[in-house]
Design a protein around this motif. Structure first.
Motif, PDB file in Angstrom:
ATOM      1  N   GLN A  20      -6.390  12.472  -4.928  1.00  0.00           N
ATOM      2  CA  GLN A  20      -5.942  13.517  -4.019  1.00  0.00           C
ATOM      3  C   GLN A  20      -6.328  13.082  -2.612  1.00  0.00           C
ATOM      4  N   VAL A  21      -5.411  13.196  -1.666  1.00  0.00           N
ATOM      5  CA  VAL A  21      -5.695  12.834  -0.272  1.00  0.00           C
ATOM      6  C   VAL A  21      -5.186  13.957   0.612  1.00  0.00           C
ATOM      7  N   GLY A  22      -6.035  14.421   1.515  1.00  0.00           N
ATOM      8  CA  GLY A  22      -5.630  15.472   2.443  1.00  0.00           C
ATOM      9  C   GLY A  22      -5.075  16.706   1.746  1.00  0.00           C
ATOM     10  N   GLY A  23      -5.640  17.052   0.594  1.00  0.00           N
ATOM     11  CA  GLY A  23      -5.217  18.248  -0.128  1.00  0.00           C
ATOM     12  C   GLY A  23      -3.963  18.055  -0.975  1.00  0.00           C
ATOM     13  N   ARG A  24      -3.423  16.840  -0.993  1.00  0.00           N
ATOM     14  CA  ARG A  24      -2.190  16.570  -1.752  1.00  0.00           C
ATOM     15  C   ARG A  24      -2.487  15.604  -2.900  1.00  0.00           C
ATOM     16  N   TRP A  25      -1.998  15.938  -4.084  1.00  0.00           N
ATOM     17  CA  TRP A  25      -2.197  15.049  -5.221  1.00  0.00           C
ATOM     18  C   TRP A  25      -1.233  13.875  -5.133  1.00  0.00           C
ATOM     19  N   LEU A  26      -1.794  12.664  -5.156  1.00  0.00           N
ATOM     20  CA  LEU A  26      -0.951  11.460  -5.193  1.00  0.00           C
ATOM     21  C   LEU A  26      -0.655  11.072  -6.626  1.00  0.00           C
ATOM     22  N   CYS A  27      -1.626  11.249  -7.507  1.00  0.00           N
ATOM     23  CA  CYS A  27      -1.350  11.015  -8.932  1.00  0.00           C
ATOM     24  C   CYS A  27      -2.295  11.848  -9.776  1.00  0.00           C
ATOM     25  N   GLY A  44       6.798   2.895  -6.325  1.00  0.00           N
ATOM     26  CA  GLY A  44       6.949   4.287  -5.935  1.00  0.00           C
ATOM     27  C   GLY A  44       7.487   4.369  -4.520  1.00  0.00           C
ATOM     28  N   PRO A  45       7.969   5.536  -4.129  1.00  0.00           N
ATOM     29  CA  PRO A  45       8.538   5.679  -2.784  1.00  0.00           C
ATOM     30  C   PRO A  45       7.472   5.608  -1.692  1.00  0.00           C
ATOM     31  N   ASN A  46       7.908   5.509  -0.442  1.00  0.00           N
ATOM     32  CA  ASN A  46       6.981   5.493   0.700  1.00  0.00           C
ATOM     33  C   ASN A  46       6.082   6.719   0.650  1.00  0.00           C
ATOM     34  N   GLY A  47       4.802   6.478   0.885  1.00  0.00           N
ATOM     35  CA  GLY A  47       3.846   7.584   0.936  1.00  0.00           C
ATOM     36  C   GLY A  47       3.428   8.122  -0.419  1.00  0.00           C
ATOM     37  N   ALA A  48       3.894   7.471  -1.496  1.00  0.00           N
ATOM     38  CA  ALA A  48       3.581   7.985  -2.841  1.00  0.00           C
ATOM     39  C   ALA A  48       2.107   7.799  -3.192  1.00  0.00           C
ATOM     40  N   GLY A  49       1.467   6.767  -2.600  1.00  0.00           N
ATOM     41  CA  GLY A  49       0.049   6.548  -2.883  1.00  0.00           C
ATOM     42  C   GLY A  49      -0.273   5.186  -3.458  1.00  0.00           C
ATOM     43  N   LYS A  50       0.633   4.231  -3.333  1.00  0.00           N
ATOM     44  CA  LYS A  50       0.415   2.904  -3.925  1.00  0.00           C
ATOM     45  C   LYS A  50      -0.793   2.199  -3.296  1.00  0.00           C
ATOM     46  N   THR A  51      -0.834   2.211  -1.949  1.00  0.00           N
ATOM     47  CA  THR A  51      -1.967   1.550  -1.278  1.00  0.00           C
ATOM     48  C   THR A  51      -3.267   2.270  -1.600  1.00  0.00           C
ATOM     49  N   THR A  52      -3.224   3.589  -1.594  1.00  0.00           N
ATOM     50  CA  THR A  52      -4.429   4.372  -1.898  1.00  0.00           C
ATOM     51  C   THR A  52      -4.917   4.049  -3.312  1.00  0.00           C
ATOM     52  N   LEU A  53      -3.983   3.943  -4.249  1.00  0.00           N
ATOM     53  CA  LEU A  53      -4.361   3.602  -5.616  1.00  0.00           C
ATOM     54  C   LEU A  53      -4.918   2.182  -5.681  1.00  0.00           C
ATOM     55  N   ALA A  91      -4.428  -7.475   1.916  1.00  0.00           N
ATOM     56  CA  ALA A  91      -4.144  -6.207   2.594  1.00  0.00           C
ATOM     57  C   ALA A  91      -2.686  -6.152   3.044  1.00  0.00           C
ATOM     58  N   GLN A  92      -2.202  -4.921   3.218  1.00  0.00           N
ATOM     59  CA  GLN A  92      -0.803  -4.733   3.631  1.00  0.00           C
ATOM     60  C   GLN A  92      -0.589  -5.225   5.061  1.00  0.00           C
ATOM     61  N   GLN A  93      -1.564  -4.932   5.923  1.00  0.00           N
ATOM     62  CA  GLN A  93      -1.466  -5.360   7.324  1.00  0.00           C
ATOM     63  C   GLN A  93      -2.472  -6.472   7.557  1.00  0.00           C
ATOM     64  N   ASP A 172      -1.285  -6.049  -1.937  1.00  0.00           N
ATOM     65  CA  ASP A 172      -0.544  -4.933  -1.351  1.00  0.00           C
ATOM     66  C   ASP A 172       0.694  -5.484  -0.645  1.00  0.00           C
ATOM     67  N   GLU A 173       1.826  -5.282  -1.246  1.00  0.00           N
ATOM     68  CA  GLU A 173       3.096  -5.766  -0.713  1.00  0.00           C
ATOM     69  C   GLU A 173       3.013  -7.250  -0.327  1.00  0.00           C
ATOM     70  N   PRO A 174       2.738  -8.101  -1.320  1.00  0.00           N
ATOM     71  CA  PRO A 174       2.586  -9.537  -1.018  1.00  0.00           C
ATOM     72  C   PRO A 174       3.861 -10.173  -0.475  1.00  0.00           C
ATOM     73  N   LEU A 209       4.826  -3.447  -5.137  1.00  0.00           N
ATOM     74  CA  LEU A 209       6.147  -4.013  -4.848  1.00  0.00           C
ATOM     75  C   LEU A 209       7.104  -2.898  -4.462  1.00  0.00           C
ATOM     76  N   HIS A 210       8.116  -3.247  -3.666  1.00  0.00           N
ATOM     77  CA  HIS A 210       9.217  -2.310  -3.411  1.00  0.00           C
ATOM     78  C   HIS A 210      10.470  -2.724  -4.175  1.00  0.00           C
ATOM     79  N   ASP A 211      10.492  -3.960  -4.669  1.00  0.00           N
ATOM     80  CA  ASP A 211      11.683  -4.469  -5.336  1.00  0.00           C
ATOM     81  C   ASP A 211      11.563  -4.248  -6.845  1.00  0.00           C
TER      82      ASP A 211
HETATM   83  N1  LIG Z   1      -6.894  10.255   5.531  1.00  0.00           N
HETATM   84  C1  LIG Z   1      -5.725  10.783   5.178  1.00  0.00           C
HETATM   85  N2  LIG Z   1      -5.460  12.101   5.388  1.00  0.00           N
HETATM   86  C2  LIG Z   1      -4.292  12.651   5.010  1.00  0.00           C
HETATM   87  N3  LIG Z   1      -3.317  11.945   4.375  1.00  0.00           N
HETATM   88  C3  LIG Z   1      -3.538  10.634   4.155  1.00  0.00           C
HETATM   89  C4  LIG Z   1      -4.744   9.993   4.516  1.00  0.00           C
HETATM   90  N4  LIG Z   1      -4.662   8.692   4.132  1.00  0.00           N
HETATM   91  C5  LIG Z   1      -3.449   8.540   3.564  1.00  0.00           C
HETATM   92  N5  LIG Z   1      -2.775   9.705   3.582  1.00  0.00           N
HETATM   93  C6  LIG Z   1      -1.443   9.954   3.043  1.00  0.00           C
HETATM   94  O1  LIG Z   1      -1.463   9.595   1.665  1.00  0.00           O
HETATM   95  C7  LIG Z   1      -0.162   9.204   1.273  1.00  0.00           C
HETATM   96  C8  LIG Z   1      -0.233   7.914   0.503  1.00  0.00           C
HETATM   97  O2  LIG Z   1      -0.381   6.817   1.393  1.00  0.00           O
HETATM   98  P1  LIG Z   1      -0.270   5.333   0.861  1.00  0.00           P
HETATM   99  O3  LIG Z   1      -0.461   4.430   2.028  1.00  0.00           O
HETATM  100  O4  LIG Z   1      -1.171   5.164  -0.292  1.00  0.00           O
HETATM  101  O5  LIG Z   1       1.255   5.308   0.370  1.00  0.00           O
HETATM  102  P2  LIG Z   1       2.149   4.084  -0.133  1.00  0.00           P
HETATM  103  O6  LIG Z   1       2.763   4.489  -1.432  1.00  0.00           O
HETATM  104  O7  LIG Z   1       1.367   2.825  -0.120  1.00  0.00           O
HETATM  105  O8  LIG Z   1       3.283   4.081   0.989  1.00  0.00           O
HETATM  106  P3  LIG Z   1       4.205   2.941   1.650  1.00  0.00           P
HETATM  107  O9  LIG Z   1       5.227   2.533   0.612  1.00  0.00           O
HETATM  108  O10 LIG Z   1       4.852   3.678   2.790  1.00  0.00           O
HETATM  109  O11 LIG Z   1       3.327   1.804   2.104  1.00  0.00           O
HETATM  110  C9  LIG Z   1       0.677   9.130   2.548  1.00  0.00           C
HETATM  111  O12 LIG Z   1       1.487  10.290   2.622  1.00  0.00           O
HETATM  112  C10 LIG Z   1      -0.350   9.114   3.653  1.00  0.00           C
HETATM  113  O13 LIG Z   1       0.163   9.688   4.841  1.00  0.00           O
END
Ligand SMILES: Nc1ncnc2c1ncn2[C@@H]1O[C@H](COP(=O)(O)OP(=O)(O)OP(=O)(O)O)[C@@H](O)[C@H]1O
Length: 267
Positions: A20-27, A44-53, A91-93, A172-174, A209-211
């Protein structure tokens, strides 16, 4: 997903993991095990939580629920230098705030083996030059990294990970910035590393991956995040299904097989 060697712990285990990040469940809760010789794709789509996972699997952040183990032990039980030898993160960046030669940048990957910054000399330089050759940058050793193209910089970062030589590669997105040839060359190289480690310690790869087609080609297992907290984790073909992918990406997809290769085409 069984370990290659009976007595040896899996490279990576996630049990009852939820984020959970910022009150939102990623998985919501899921479990997975990665054994030596295996490759896992995170989709998964952009913002789904792949990097966080991925960062959670790398031990860089705590899960909201559940636990992560590498080599049979939680991160808390690993001395930092040992963990750095066991798992490596691409790392992604890539950082762009320091000026150094390509060779010096790649040699940073030797740090976990030396226990300090710097290098011993000829042997480390040979290892770094071999890694540069492996990513197709043999003639780039003395170039300033800030003068490189995006794809060249990405391959320098991959070379730095190669000299780190961890058992568990977390990528992360090699394929960022890489052209088609280098995308395939990079995935072929990591597949060889994990599959052909005969007599070695046994290695594995987790990659964002995105592909989808490349995930179908290279992954043994897939984790699919749907961006709404839903997650599917399992054998590649049980997850890479048109219904699950269409739901996750919010766009209808069809599955085709062309000359034995699977491809997903958006409607
Ligand atoms: N500290 C934070 N506070 C609130 N939300 C956050 C925080 N860190 C990350 N997020 C949110 O968590 C979600 C998951 O981010 P993450 O970078 O894991 O996604 P992703 O699947 O890797 O996306 P992308 O494909 O765009 O790289 C995003 O919506 C991001 O804005």
């Amino acid at each position: 997903m069984t370990a290659r060697r009976g007595a040896e712990a899996p490279l990576l285990e996630a049990e009852g993991l939820a984020l959970q990040v910022g009150g939102r469940w990623l998985c919501c809760e899921f479990s997975l095990t990665l054994a030596a010789g295996e490759c896992l794709a995170l989709l998964g789509p952009n913002g789904a939580g792949k990097t966080t996972l991925l960062h959670t699997l790398a031990g860089l952040r705590e899960p909201t629920a559940g636990r992560v183990r590498i080599g049979g032990r939680p991160y808390a039980a690993w001395p930092a230098p040992e963990a750095a030898r066991f798992r490596g993160l691409l790392a992604q960046q890539q950082p762009d705030h320091f000026a150094a030669s390509v060779l010096e940048t790649v040699l940073i990957g030797r740090h976990p083996h030396l226990g300090r910054w710097g290098w011993e000399g000829a042997e480390d330089e040979r290892i770094a030059r071999d890694a540069l050759a492996a990513v197709g940058l043999a003639g780039f050793a003395q170039r300033d990294v800030l003068t490189l193209s995006g794809g060249e910089r990405q391959r320098v970062a991959i070379a730095a990970l190669l000299v780190q030589a961890p058992r568990l590669y977390l990528l992360d997105e090699p394929l960022n910035h890489l052209d088609l040839h280098h995308q395939i060359a990079t995935l072929d190289m990591f597949r060889r590393l994990v599959r052909e480690d005969a007599g070695g310690p046994g290695r594995g790869v987790v990659m964002v991956l995105h592909d989808i087609d490349l995930a179908a080609r290279y992954a043994d297992h897939v984790i699919l995040l749907d961006g709404r907290g839903g997650v599917r984790a399992g054998e590649r073909d049980s997850v890479l299904r048109p219904d699950l992918l269409s739901h996750a990406f919010g766009h209808p997809l069809r599955r085709y097989e062309v000359d034995g290769r699977v491809t997903f085409i958006p409607d």
